[in-house]
Write an enzyme that holds these catalytic residues in place. Structure first.
Site, short mmCIF file in Angstrom:
data_model
loop_
_atom_site.label_atom_id
_atom_site.label_comp_id
_atom_site.label_asym_id
_atom_site.label_seq_id
_atom_site.Cartn_x
_atom_site.Cartn_y
_atom_site.Cartn_z
N ARG A 1 6.59 29.15 -30.38
CA ARG A 1 7.69 28.19 -30.46
C ARG A 1 7.73 27.35 -29.20
O ARG A 1 7.75 27.89 -28.09
CB ARG A 1 9.02 28.91 -30.64
CG ARG A 1 9.18 29.61 -31.98
CD ARG A 1 10.59 30.13 -32.13
NE ARG A 1 10.83 30.73 -33.43
CZ ARG A 1 12.02 31.08 -33.88
NH1 ARG A 1 13.09 30.90 -33.11
NH2 ARG A 1 12.16 31.62 -35.07
N ASP B 1 9.67 24.39 -26.80
CA ASP B 1 11.01 23.91 -26.50
C ASP B 1 11.14 22.42 -26.79
O ASP B 1 10.15 21.71 -27.00
CB ASP B 1 11.36 24.17 -25.03
CG ASP B 1 11.47 25.65 -24.71
OD1 ASP B 1 11.72 26.44 -25.63
OD2 ASP B 1 11.29 26.00 -23.52
N TYR C 1 -1.69 26.46 -22.25
CA TYR C 1 -0.85 25.29 -22.01
C TYR C 1 -1.45 24.42 -20.91
O TYR C 1 -2.18 24.90 -20.03
CB TYR C 1 0.56 25.70 -21.58
CG TYR C 1 1.46 26.16 -22.70
CD1 TYR C 1 2.30 25.26 -23.36
CD2 TYR C 1 1.47 27.49 -23.11
CE1 TYR C 1 3.13 25.68 -24.38
CE2 TYR C 1 2.30 27.92 -24.13
CZ TYR C 1 3.13 27.01 -24.76
OH TYR C 1 3.94 27.43 -25.78
N ARG D 1 7.21 26.37 -17.55
CA ARG D 1 7.85 25.31 -16.77
C ARG D 1 8.46 25.85 -15.49
O ARG D 1 8.51 25.15 -14.47
CB ARG D 1 8.89 24.59 -17.62
CG ARG D 1 8.27 23.80 -18.76
CD ARG D 1 9.23 22.81 -19.37
NE ARG D 1 10.25 23.47 -20.15
CZ ARG D 1 11.55 23.26 -20.01
NH1 ARG D 1 12.00 22.43 -19.08
NH2 ARG D 1 12.41 23.89 -20.77
#
Length: 286
Positions: free
Chosen positions: A69, A71, A133, A221
């Protein structure tokens, strides 16, 4: 193959459940994240709405399962989902044609890149062994190239890639990343960070590659935000690792728009079911 209810899906072509793997890409700028939310524009919501528009003889359950999932504002070039379709006696229609059909219903900021019948035991979420990522940062004094403003952070401070790589290495391995995660009731913050590296790809563009078996909420992040403070010399190289021992929440979370899910790794087909069962057992235990 396992259906959402946990029952084995019937083989292709006899009118039972057939699991499909979909590879999906999206620009997260105008989405409120992946997960369906009432009254919000989400990737899951639009994708499920498109999948529901099937030709006669094919039925798709309401919900898809996603590898990771994302954000609000986060992009994906290598997202993976699975969906169980109820096929007719002739099996699933041509999947290339179905992809074209789905993409006609979808807006331009989300695409189904490919669809195929999944191997036995495949689960987009629980069979995954690794997520990758990318985070992009411009340290140019004038900001960011206007054509990259939707997927690159305009940082404005010169960054030392060497210092960031030195600090990143101290975070690798199986650790409790509570300091870098937004806590969720009943969820563990123990993760195995397998890759965290930085490289300068042009005069002002710095790119981070981050890989782990899984990530807790806001983990990437938060890690990036900490390392940027090292890169611009506001924190020492030893500082990010020191946060692991305190468990105190690190508050400098990098903006979402520069983060992209680029790939999800899976084991060989013969190991997919075993991997999924192991992951479910571990999550239930934790």
């Amino acid at each position: 193959m396992v259906s959402p209810s946990g029952e084995p899906a019937a083989p292709l072509g006899d009118g039972g459940l057939v699991r499909l793997r979909l590879d999906v890409s999206y620009d997260g700028t105008d989405f409120s994240g992946w997960a369906r939310q009432p009254g919000r524009r989400t990737v899951q919501g639009l994708l499920e709405d498109a999948l529901a528009k099937q030709p006669p003889g094919v039925s798709v359950p309401k919900s898809v399962v996603v590898a990771g999932r994302t954000d609000s504002g986060v992009h994906a070039t290598g997202q993976v989902v699975h969906v169980d379709v109820v096929a007719g006696e002739d099996g699933v229609p041509d999947l290339g044609q179905m992809c074209r059909r789905w993409n006609r219903y979808l807006p331009g900021d989300v695409r189904v890149l490919a669809a195929r019948v999944a191997p036995d035991g495949f689960d987009a979420r629980f069979s995954a062994v690794r997520r990758h990522y990318r985070y992009q940062v411009s340290d140019a004094p004038w900001g960011v190239d206007p054509l990259r403003r939707r997927d690159t952070l305009a940082y404005g401070r010169e960054l030392s890639v060497e210092a960031m790589n030195e600090a990143s290495e101290t975070l690798l391995g199986l650790q409790d990343f509570a300091a870098f995660c937004k806590r969720r009731e009943g969820s563990t913050t123990i993760r195995e960070l397998q890759r965290f590296s930085w490289r300068r790809v042009s005069d002002h563009l710095v790119v981070a590659a981050v890989s782990a078996d899984a990530f807790c909420h806001s983990m990437v992040r938060s890690l990036v935000g900490a390392l940027l403070l090292v890169g611009d010399s506001r924190r020492p190289v030893s500082w990010p690792a020191s946060l692991l021992t305190t468990g105190a929440r690190h508050s400098h979370v990098a903006p979402a728009h520069a983060l992209t899910l680029t790939a999800v790794d899976y084991p060989p087909d013969a190991d997919l079911a075993t991997r999924a069962n192991q992951t479910r057992a571990l999550r239930n235990k934790l």
